[in-house]
Design a protein around this motif. Structure first.
Motif, PDB file in Angstrom:
ATOM      1  N   VAL A 142     103.476 122.265   4.854  1.00 30.15           N
ATOM      2  CA  VAL A 142     104.825 121.835   4.781  1.00 30.15           C
ATOM      3  C   VAL A 142     103.967 120.456   5.733  1.00 30.15           C
ATOM      4  O   VAL A 142     103.046 119.777   6.679  1.00 30.15           O
ATOM      5  CB  VAL A 142     104.811 122.411   6.670  1.00 30.15           C
ATOM      6  N   VAL A 143     105.052 119.788   4.493  1.00 26.96           N
ATOM      7  CA  VAL A 143     104.684 117.764   4.462  1.00 26.96           C
ATOM      8  C   VAL A 143     106.008 117.068   5.080  1.00 26.96           C
ATOM      9  O   VAL A 143     106.742 117.945   4.767  1.00 26.96           O
ATOM     10  CB  VAL A 143     104.028 117.432   3.159  1.00 26.96           C
ATOM     11  N   THR A 144     105.337 115.580   5.921  1.00 25.41           N
ATOM     12  CA  THR A 144     106.373 115.001   5.174  1.00 25.41           C
ATOM     13  C   THR A 144     106.243 113.997   4.672  1.00 25.41           C
ATOM     14  O   THR A 144     105.194 113.879   4.134  1.00 25.41           O
ATOM     15  CB  THR A 144     106.701 113.458   7.120  1.00 25.41           C
ATOM     16  N   LYS A 164     113.752 115.508   5.593  1.00 26.15           N
ATOM     17  CA  LYS A 164     113.495 117.078   6.547  1.00 26.15           C
ATOM     18  C   LYS A 164     111.973 117.093   5.852  1.00 26.15           C
ATOM     19  O   LYS A 164     111.370 116.217   4.536  1.00 26.15           O
ATOM     20  CB  LYS A 164     114.352 117.515   6.041  1.00 26.15           C
ATOM     21  N   SER A 165     111.011 117.563   6.367  1.00 28.56           N
ATOM     22  CA  SER A 165     110.178 118.612   5.928  1.00 28.56           C
ATOM     23  C   SER A 165     110.315 119.697   5.284  1.00 28.56           C
ATOM     24  O   SER A 165     111.333 119.888   4.730  1.00 28.56           O
ATOM     25  CB  SER A 165     109.265 119.229   7.376  1.00 28.56           C
ATOM     26  N   TYR A 167     112.497 123.003   4.264  1.00 28.29           N
ATOM     27  CA  TYR A 167     111.838 123.477   5.534  1.00 28.29           C
ATOM     28  C   TYR A 167     112.069 123.320   6.668  1.00 28.29           C
ATOM     29  O   TYR A 167     113.156 122.391   7.380  1.00 28.29           O
ATOM     30  CB  TYR A 167     109.799 123.063   6.134  1.00 28.29           C
ATOM     31  N   VAL A 200     102.835 112.142   0.129  1.00 29.79           N
ATOM     32  CA  VAL A 200     103.196 112.675   1.757  1.00 29.79           C
ATOM     33  C   VAL A 200     102.226 111.492   2.916  1.00 29.79           C
ATOM     34  O   VAL A 200     101.683 111.025   2.326  1.00 29.79           O
ATOM     35  CB  VAL A 200     101.873 113.491   1.515  1.00 29.79           C
ATOM     36  N   LYS A 240     102.442 112.889   5.722  1.00 33.52           N
ATOM     37  CA  LYS A 240     102.143 113.467   7.433  1.00 33.52           C
ATOM     38  C   LYS A 240     101.449 114.643   7.213  1.00 33.52           C
ATOM     39  O   LYS A 240     102.910 115.570   6.461  1.00 33.52           O
ATOM     40  CB  LYS A 240     103.058 113.459   8.531  1.00 33.52           C
ATOM     41  N   GLU A 291     102.096 118.641   8.488  1.00 32.56           N
ATOM     42  CA  GLU A 291     102.355 119.731   9.628  1.00 32.56           C
ATOM     43  C   GLU A 291     101.960 120.786   9.171  1.00 32.56           C
ATOM     44  O   GLU A 291     102.053 121.383  11.319  1.00 32.56           O
ATOM     45  CB  GLU A 291     104.525 119.403   9.068  1.00 32.56           C
ATOM     46  N   TYR A 292     101.874 121.149   8.423  1.00 31.79           N
ATOM     47  CA  TYR A 292     101.169 122.954   8.503  1.00 31.79           C
ATOM     48  C   TYR A 292     100.138 122.755   7.330  1.00 31.79           C
ATOM     49  O   TYR A 292     100.716 122.727   5.794  1.00 31.79           O
ATOM     50  CB  TYR A 292     101.942 123.780   8.486  1.00 31.79           C
TER      51      TYR A 292
END
Length: 93
Positions: free
Chosen positions: A12-14, A20-21, A43, A61, A63, A65-66
């Motif tokens: 999962v990225v920004t 939104k992610s 997401y 990308v 960030k 996030e996961y």
């Protein structure tokens, strides 16, 4: 793009300029003759329609996030993919 740096499925990225992610659902898709690093869906919604699929590159990308799941099978996939991409790039020359 170094295939060894690709994020695994489920990451999962920004992304730049996104509200939104996004969750990565595939790597190295092609669209209109152009190859991207990732294909993703919003997401947490996931796949809703074909109009809500996003293509972007690793440099977009901002960030992580996961980070998605990586096991031995993924490592083999990544090595195989790296070899395939070398062959594809060599054919283009």
């Amino acid at each position: 793009m170094n295939v060894g740096n690709l994020f695994p499925i489920g990451t999962v990225v920004t992304v730049k300029d996104a509200n939104k992610s996004m969750m990565i659902i595939g790597v190295l898709p092609e669209n209109d003759g152009k190859r991207y690093d990732y294909i993703a869906v919003l997401y947490p919604e996931g796949y809703l329609t074909e109009k809500q699929i996003y293509l972007f590159n690793h440099d977009d990308v901002v960030k992580v996030e996961y980070l998605g799941y990586m096991n031995a099978e993924y490592q083999v996939f990544r090595q195989d993919l790296e070899q395939i991409m070398k062959e594809v790039d060599a054919e283009k020359k």
